[in-house]
Write an enzyme that holds these catalytic residues in place. Structure first.
Site, short mmCIF file in Angstrom:
data_model
loop_
_atom_site.label_atom_id
_atom_site.label_comp_id
_atom_site.label_asym_id
_atom_site.label_seq_id
_atom_site.Cartn_x
_atom_site.Cartn_y
_atom_site.Cartn_z
N HIS A 1 -9.66 -9.59 -0.98
CA HIS A 1 -8.20 -9.49 -1.00
C HIS A 1 -7.53 -10.33 0.11
O HIS A 1 -6.63 -11.12 -0.15
CB HIS A 1 -7.79 -8.03 -0.90
CG HIS A 1 -6.32 -7.81 -0.80
ND1 HIS A 1 -5.47 -8.06 -1.86
CD2 HIS A 1 -5.53 -7.42 0.23
CE1 HIS A 1 -4.22 -7.82 -1.48
NE2 HIS A 1 -4.24 -7.43 -0.22
N ARG B 1 11.11 -3.38 2.56
CA ARG B 1 9.65 -3.17 2.65
C ARG B 1 8.89 -4.23 1.85
O ARG B 1 7.72 -4.51 2.13
CB ARG B 1 9.30 -1.75 2.19
CG ARG B 1 7.89 -1.36 2.54
CD ARG B 1 7.63 0.14 2.53
NE ARG B 1 6.22 0.39 2.71
CZ ARG B 1 5.68 1.55 2.98
NH1 ARG B 1 6.45 2.62 3.10
NH2 ARG B 1 4.37 1.69 3.13
N LYS C 1 1.91 5.11 2.10
CA LYS C 1 1.59 4.82 0.70
C LYS C 1 0.18 5.33 0.44
O LYS C 1 -0.76 4.92 1.12
CB LYS C 1 1.65 3.32 0.42
CG LYS C 1 3.06 2.80 0.20
CD LYS C 1 3.01 1.39 -0.33
CE LYS C 1 4.41 0.82 -0.50
NZ LYS C 1 4.38 -0.60 -0.89
N GLU D 1 10.69 1.98 -0.18
CA GLU D 1 10.87 0.68 -0.82
C GLU D 1 12.08 0.68 -1.76
O GLU D 1 11.99 0.23 -2.90
CB GLU D 1 9.59 0.33 -1.59
CG GLU D 1 9.28 -1.13 -1.54
CD GLU D 1 7.84 -1.48 -1.91
OE1 GLU D 1 6.92 -1.02 -1.21
OE2 GLU D 1 7.66 -2.20 -2.87
N ASN E 1 4.92 -7.92 1.38
CA ASN E 1 4.11 -8.52 0.31
C ASN E 1 4.09 -10.04 0.38
O ASN E 1 3.73 -10.69 -0.61
CB ASN E 1 4.65 -8.08 -1.05
CG ASN E 1 4.38 -6.61 -1.25
OD1 ASN E 1 3.27 -6.15 -1.06
ND2 ASN E 1 5.41 -5.86 -1.59
N ARG F 1 0.32 21.17 -3.24
CA ARG F 1 1.62 20.48 -3.08
C ARG F 1 1.81 19.85 -1.70
O ARG F 1 2.94 19.64 -1.26
CB ARG F 1 2.79 21.41 -3.40
CG ARG F 1 2.76 21.90 -4.82
CD ARG F 1 4.10 22.38 -5.29
NE ARG F 1 3.96 22.90 -6.64
CZ ARG F 1 3.58 24.13 -6.93
NH1 ARG F 1 3.31 24.99 -5.96
NH2 ARG F 1 3.46 24.52 -8.17
N GLU G 1 -3.66 -10.37 7.11
CA GLU G 1 -2.48 -9.49 7.18
C GLU G 1 -1.80 -9.62 8.55
O GLU G 1 -0.58 -9.53 8.66
CB GLU G 1 -2.85 -8.03 6.91
CG GLU G 1 -3.56 -7.76 5.58
CD GLU G 1 -2.66 -7.89 4.34
OE1 GLU G 1 -1.42 -7.95 4.48
OE2 GLU G 1 -3.21 -7.94 3.22
N LYS H 1 5.14 -2.88 11.49
CA LYS H 1 5.10 -2.14 10.21
C LYS H 1 5.96 -0.88 10.32
O LYS H 1 6.70 -0.55 9.39
CB LYS H 1 3.66 -1.79 9.83
CG LYS H 1 3.65 -0.94 8.55
CD LYS H 1 2.67 -1.32 7.50
CE LYS H 1 2.95 -0.54 6.22
NZ LYS H 1 1.85 -0.51 5.28
N HIS I 1 -2.48 -11.97 -5.47
CA HIS I 1 -2.97 -11.10 -6.55
C HIS I 1 -3.32 -11.93 -7.77
O HIS I 1 -4.29 -11.65 -8.47
CB HIS I 1 -1.91 -10.05 -6.94
CG HIS I 1 -1.78 -8.95 -5.93
ND1 HIS I 1 -0.60 -8.25 -5.72
CD2 HIS I 1 -2.67 -8.43 -5.07
CE1 HIS I 1 -0.78 -7.37 -4.76
NE2 HIS I 1 -2.02 -7.45 -4.35
N HIS J 1 1.42 -12.09 -1.30
CA HIS J 1 0.65 -11.19 -2.16
C HIS J 1 0.83 -11.47 -3.66
O HIS J 1 -0.10 -11.25 -4.43
CB HIS J 1 0.99 -9.73 -1.85
CG HIS J 1 0.35 -9.24 -0.57
ND1 HIS J 1 0.57 -9.84 0.66
CD2 HIS J 1 -0.52 -8.23 -0.33
CE1 HIS J 1 -0.13 -9.19 1.58
NE2 HIS J 1 -0.80 -8.22 1.01
#
Ligand code: NAD
Ligand code: GLY
Length: 362
Positions: free
Chosen positions: A265, A241, A142, A236, A245, A120, A184, A226, A252, A248
């Protein structure tokens, strides 16, 4: 040495950036002395940096072992995750033990998810070794893995206890990976910081020559930006946040349509940022000269800014609706108002989106 504090409500942590920071950090000693550590990394990074990290942990008073998995996104899956959990068990990790994530975003995400879920939750330390991981994935908590059905579909928010960044490890990183990280980096300039964007424009030579000082400054500023976003919207929930993106959703879609084979990417994100800038110009918010500055900077950094003909804009448009950020069948796009400020746009006209894509196809 740069020190950045990530001031979260529940557990804050430090990001330390500098040459030799991994072996020289007193904070590391405070965290690991007398504890068991499991270093999770990939097969490439293990060969280059595994031994020195094990040595550092030993000098810091920890008992450690290292587990490498096959390098690459294809290992960011349930099988690797399951194996690592069982290896953690066999290594005798208990709730006082630590996980060390050593490598790019792939080891960072997987190791972070092992840390989030084993017993946990264990403390974990991020030691990012790609530019992308230094400026993005190692900060913000994340963690997760991919499913055959899609990328990053399983995971948890689990913040590290410490992030240690030694920019000198970038000397062994392939140039294409550096360029992907730079996409980025440019993103931060557009979404939050005009001054930083100008800094990048002025320091092109230092960037291309891989100057340590320039990279130290770039990484520190990106981590600060960041950290600011993550502290304001850790999970988010407010939408802030989502500005991370930028480019993105388009990017994507480019990756999907080209079946993840043609563009890495960061390259797809570069093309995506060009599409987003075009759309922002069509929306009459973003001045064409600013879109041009973004285009010029990406080009100067060796990033792609056009798509090969043969790819149909309509395919890209359709693929954009598979994005996780689509809500009730509507696109939510991050578009620049000016360099240094973006807004979330939910009502872009389909014909404008198509035109923004078409302008990038040569
Ligand atoms: P990666 O971890 O696969 O690293 C890229 C390649 O570089 C690998 O082959 C790796 O072995 C090699 N490498 C790493 N460091 C090296 C070094 N110093 N010298 C030589 N080779 C080195 O990929 P990445 O681009 O770092 O990360 C991509 C992943 O990050 C994706 O899975 C993406 O989903 C994830 N990501 C996560 C977040 C987040 O917030 N958690 C944010 C952005 C991206
Ligand atoms: N890379 C996007 C985020 O951390 O939210």
């Amino acid at each position: 040495m740069h020190k950045i504090k990530v001031n979260l409500k529940e557990r804050g942590y430090d990001i330390l950036i500098g040459k030799g920071i991994v072996s020289g950090s007193r904070t590391l000693k405070d965290l690991v002395a007398g504890r068991r550590c499991l270093v999770i990394t990939d097969s490439n990074v293990s060969k280059i940096y595994g031994l020195s990290v094990l040595r550092t942990l030993k000098n810091a008073g920890a008992e450690s072992e290292i587990i490498p998995f096959k390098a690459g996104e294809s290992s960011k899956n349930l099988e690797t995750y399951g194996k690592l959990l069982r290896q953690a068990c066999r290594a005798g990790l208990d709730r006082s033990s630590l996980i060390v994530a050593l490598g790019g975003g792939v080891p960072g995400d997987v190791a972070g998810f092992v840390a989030a879920s084993y017993m946990r939750g264990l403390n974990f330390i991020q030691i990012p070794t790609t530019l992308l991981a230094m400026v993005d994935s190692s900060v913000g908590g994340k963690t997760g893995i991919d499913l055959p059905e899609g990328k990053n579909l399983v995971g948890a928010f689990w913040q590290p206890s410490l992030v240690l960044i030694d920019p000198t490890v970038l000397t062994t990183l392939p140039k294409r990976e550096i360029r992907c990280g730079l996409a980025e980096v440019v993103k931060y300039g557009i979404i939050m910081d005009e001054k930083f964007f100008s800094f990048l424009e002025k320091n092109l030579n230092g960037i291309k020559r891989m100057e340590q000082k320039t990279y130290g400054e770039i990484i520190a500023r990106c981590c600060e930006l960041k950290a600011k976003v993550v502290c304001a919207d850790e999970r988010e929930t407010t939408g802030l946040r989502a500005i991370l993106n930028y480019g993105h959703t388009f990017g994507h879609a480019v990756e999907t349509v080209t079946e993840y084979g043609k563009y890495a990417h960061g390259e797809a994100v570069s093309i995506g940022m060009c599409m987003a800038a075009n759309l922002a110009v069509l929306n009459h918010k973003f001045a064409p000269e600013m879109a041009m500055r973004q285009f010029d900077l990406l080009n100067a950094l060796g990033l792609p800014t056009t798509l090969d003909s043969g790819i149909k804009p309509a395919q890209i448009y359709k693929a954009m609706f598979k994005d996780k950020k689509v809500a009730n069948g509507k696109l939510r796009l991050v578009l620049p108002d000016r360099i240094g400020k973006v807004s979330i746009v939910k009502d872009a006209k389909p014909e404008d989106v198509m035109r923004a894509i078409e302008e990038v196809v040569v």
